[in-house]
Design a protein around this motif. Structure first.
Motif, PDB file in Angstrom:
ATOM      1  N   LEU A  87       0.673  -0.841   0.427  1.00 34.81           N
ATOM      2  CA  LEU A  87      -0.016   0.267  -0.222  1.00 34.81           C
ATOM      3  C   LEU A  87       1.145   1.363  -0.087  1.00 34.81           C
ATOM      4  O   LEU A  87       0.745   2.412  -0.970  1.00 34.81           O
ATOM      5  N   ALA A  90       2.865   1.705  -2.949  1.00 31.73           N
ATOM      6  CA  ALA A  90       1.965   1.695  -4.520  1.00 31.73           C
ATOM      7  C   ALA A  90       1.316   3.618  -4.253  1.00 31.73           C
ATOM      8  O   ALA A  90       1.848   3.878  -5.210  1.00 31.73           O
ATOM      9  N   HIS A  91       1.589   3.761  -3.035  1.00 31.70           N
ATOM     10  CA  HIS A  91       1.033   5.307  -2.818  1.00 31.70           C
ATOM     11  C   HIS A  91       1.999   6.733  -2.751  1.00 31.70           C
ATOM     12  O   HIS A  91       2.218   7.678  -2.017  1.00 31.70           O
ATOM     13  N   GLN A  92       3.170   6.095  -2.797  1.00 33.39           N
ATOM     14  CA  GLN A  92       4.773   6.738  -2.270  1.00 33.39           C
ATOM     15  C   GLN A  92       5.009   8.311  -2.960  1.00 33.39           C
ATOM     16  O   GLN A  92       4.704   8.850  -2.339  1.00 33.39           O
ATOM     17  N   MET A  94       2.011   9.998  -4.440  1.00 27.30           N
ATOM     18  CA  MET A  94       0.986  10.623  -3.421  1.00 27.30           C
ATOM     19  C   MET A  94       1.355  11.393  -2.336  1.00 27.30           C
ATOM     20  O   MET A  94       1.467  11.944  -2.033  1.00 27.30           O
ATOM     21  N   ILE A  95       2.109  10.202  -1.404  1.00 26.40           N
ATOM     22  CA  ILE A  95       2.672  10.474   0.137  1.00 26.40           C
ATOM     23  C   ILE A  95       3.543  11.728  -0.294  1.00 26.40           C
ATOM     24  O   ILE A  95       3.877  13.101   0.388  1.00 26.40           O
ATOM     25  N   LEU A 110      -5.526   6.335   4.422  1.00 24.88           N
ATOM     26  CA  LEU A 110      -5.462   5.825   2.842  1.00 24.88           C
ATOM     27  C   LEU A 110      -5.758   4.344   3.200  1.00 24.88           C
ATOM     28  O   LEU A 110      -5.862   4.003   4.464  1.00 24.88           O
TER      29      LEU A 110
END
Length: 111
Positions: A87, A90-92, A94-95, A110
């Motif tokens: 998770l 996959a969102h690195q 955006m983070i 998330l």
């Protein structure tokens, strides 16, 4: 950006996240398990961590106090460590985009 992983998530994430978020640590490994959420919050603020948690109390602190620290709140229920890692991978982007120092976002949720 380094994460402070709350005690409700596995310490095994520390080594697995070093490439994505260098300097990441976990509450238990730092001896902070006897601290209240506000103590963990203050430690994260003083040491420039982003808090990674499943505890909605940190969302409340974020709304009351603003940032720093910023918070990543996982609204996923209990997941295996490997799935939490997937998770975050996959969102690195955006983070990093939403939780930079310049961003007005204080808490990223998330699911």
């Amino acid at each position: 950006m380094k994460l402070l992983i709350d005690q409700n998530l596995s310490y095994r994430l520390v080594s697995q996240l070093q490439d994505l978020f260098p300097g990441t640590e976990q509450v238990k490994r730092l001896g902070l398990t006897d601290q209240r959420d506000t103590g963990i919050w203050e430690y994260a603020r003083q040491n420039e961590f982003v808090i990674l948690t499943q505890d909605e109390d940190f969302l409340d602190l974020s709304l009351l106090r603003g940032a720093p620290p910023k918070v990543i709140l996982l609204r996923t229920g209990n997941l295996p460590t490997a799935r939490v890692l997937e998770l975050l991978q996959a969102h690195q982007l955006m983070i990093y985009t939403l939780l930079t120092a310049e961003s007005e976002v204080h808490c990223l949720q998330l699911a």
